[in-house]
Design an enzyme around this catalytic site. Sequence first.
Site, PDB file in Angstrom:
ATOM      1  N   VAL A 176       5.566  -9.949  -1.880  1.00  0.00           N
ATOM      2  CA  VAL A 176       4.334  -9.153  -1.851  1.00  0.00           C
ATOM      3  C   VAL A 176       3.157 -10.060  -2.160  1.00  0.00           C
ATOM      4  O   VAL A 176       3.273 -11.010  -2.925  1.00  0.00           O
ATOM      5  CB  VAL A 176       4.347  -7.972  -2.856  1.00  0.00           C
ATOM      6  CG1 VAL A 176       5.370  -6.931  -2.462  1.00  0.00           C
ATOM      7  CG2 VAL A 176       4.563  -8.432  -4.267  1.00  0.00           C
ATOM      8  N   SER A 177       2.040  -9.764  -1.531  1.00  0.00           N
ATOM      9  CA  SER A 177       0.831 -10.525  -1.817  1.00  0.00           C
ATOM     10  C   SER A 177      -0.318  -9.598  -2.164  1.00  0.00           C
ATOM     11  O   SER A 177      -1.351 -10.042  -2.646  1.00  0.00           O
ATOM     12  CB  SER A 177       0.443 -11.395  -0.625  1.00  0.00           C
ATOM     13  OG  SER A 177       0.313 -10.609   0.535  1.00  0.00           O
ATOM     14  N   THR A 178      -0.169  -8.305  -1.933  1.00  0.00           N
ATOM     15  CA  THR A 178      -1.232  -7.360  -2.243  1.00  0.00           C
ATOM     16  C   THR A 178      -0.902  -6.636  -3.539  1.00  0.00           C
ATOM     17  O   THR A 178       0.240  -6.592  -3.967  1.00  0.00           O
ATOM     18  CB  THR A 178      -1.393  -6.323  -1.116  1.00  0.00           C
ATOM     19  OG1 THR A 178      -0.134  -5.664  -0.930  1.00  0.00           O
ATOM     20  CG2 THR A 178      -1.824  -6.981   0.167  1.00  0.00           C
TER      21      THR A 178
END
Length: 196
Positions: free
Chosen positions: A8-10
């Site tokens: 995940v990056s958000t």
Amino acid sequence: MKYGYMRVSTTKKDSEGEFVQVFDLQRDALMREGVQAENIFEDRASGTREDRPGLAALLGVVQPGDTILVWKLDRLGRSARHLLEVAEAMKQRGVRIRSIQDGIDTGGDLGEFLLTILSAVAQLERKNISERVSAGIASSRADGGRIGRKKALSPAARRDVVESIRAGVSVSELSRRYRVNRATIYRTLTAERAAA
């Protein structure tokens, strides 16, 4: 054996207003496909970052005959080239890659072909987005727009800072007056001196 990889990056806010990164969607999908919780590796980072310890750990434990499952292909590779490098390295080691959402399995010829095509399309889309952003910035600048964060002090406030310093007002007092930190006052003075 089945292994899973999540990235995940958000972020989103939790019930206490703190930003958190959520793996729930990916974890649930991997577990529905039969991946045990202890065999799921994860990273909290942008896909473009090279330092992904979760991915490195996963690639270090897989053996011939194993399958790596990902929710979507973009979770695995940071670019089309990287995705293809990982897929090729896993193929040589006898490890399959399956993407749940994309319906791709590198175990067969069709899967490899689709992986190559999808990776190329994803790379092209990222390039197009980058070009559109650059064009938008250039257009805004051409129209006299400013890119970046708004200055903390208005032009009138910057003039007042310079005049107040000349009149003997302290940097701390100006910092309190304009509710900015002292570094902002110093940067304003430096910029005004450079412009003079």
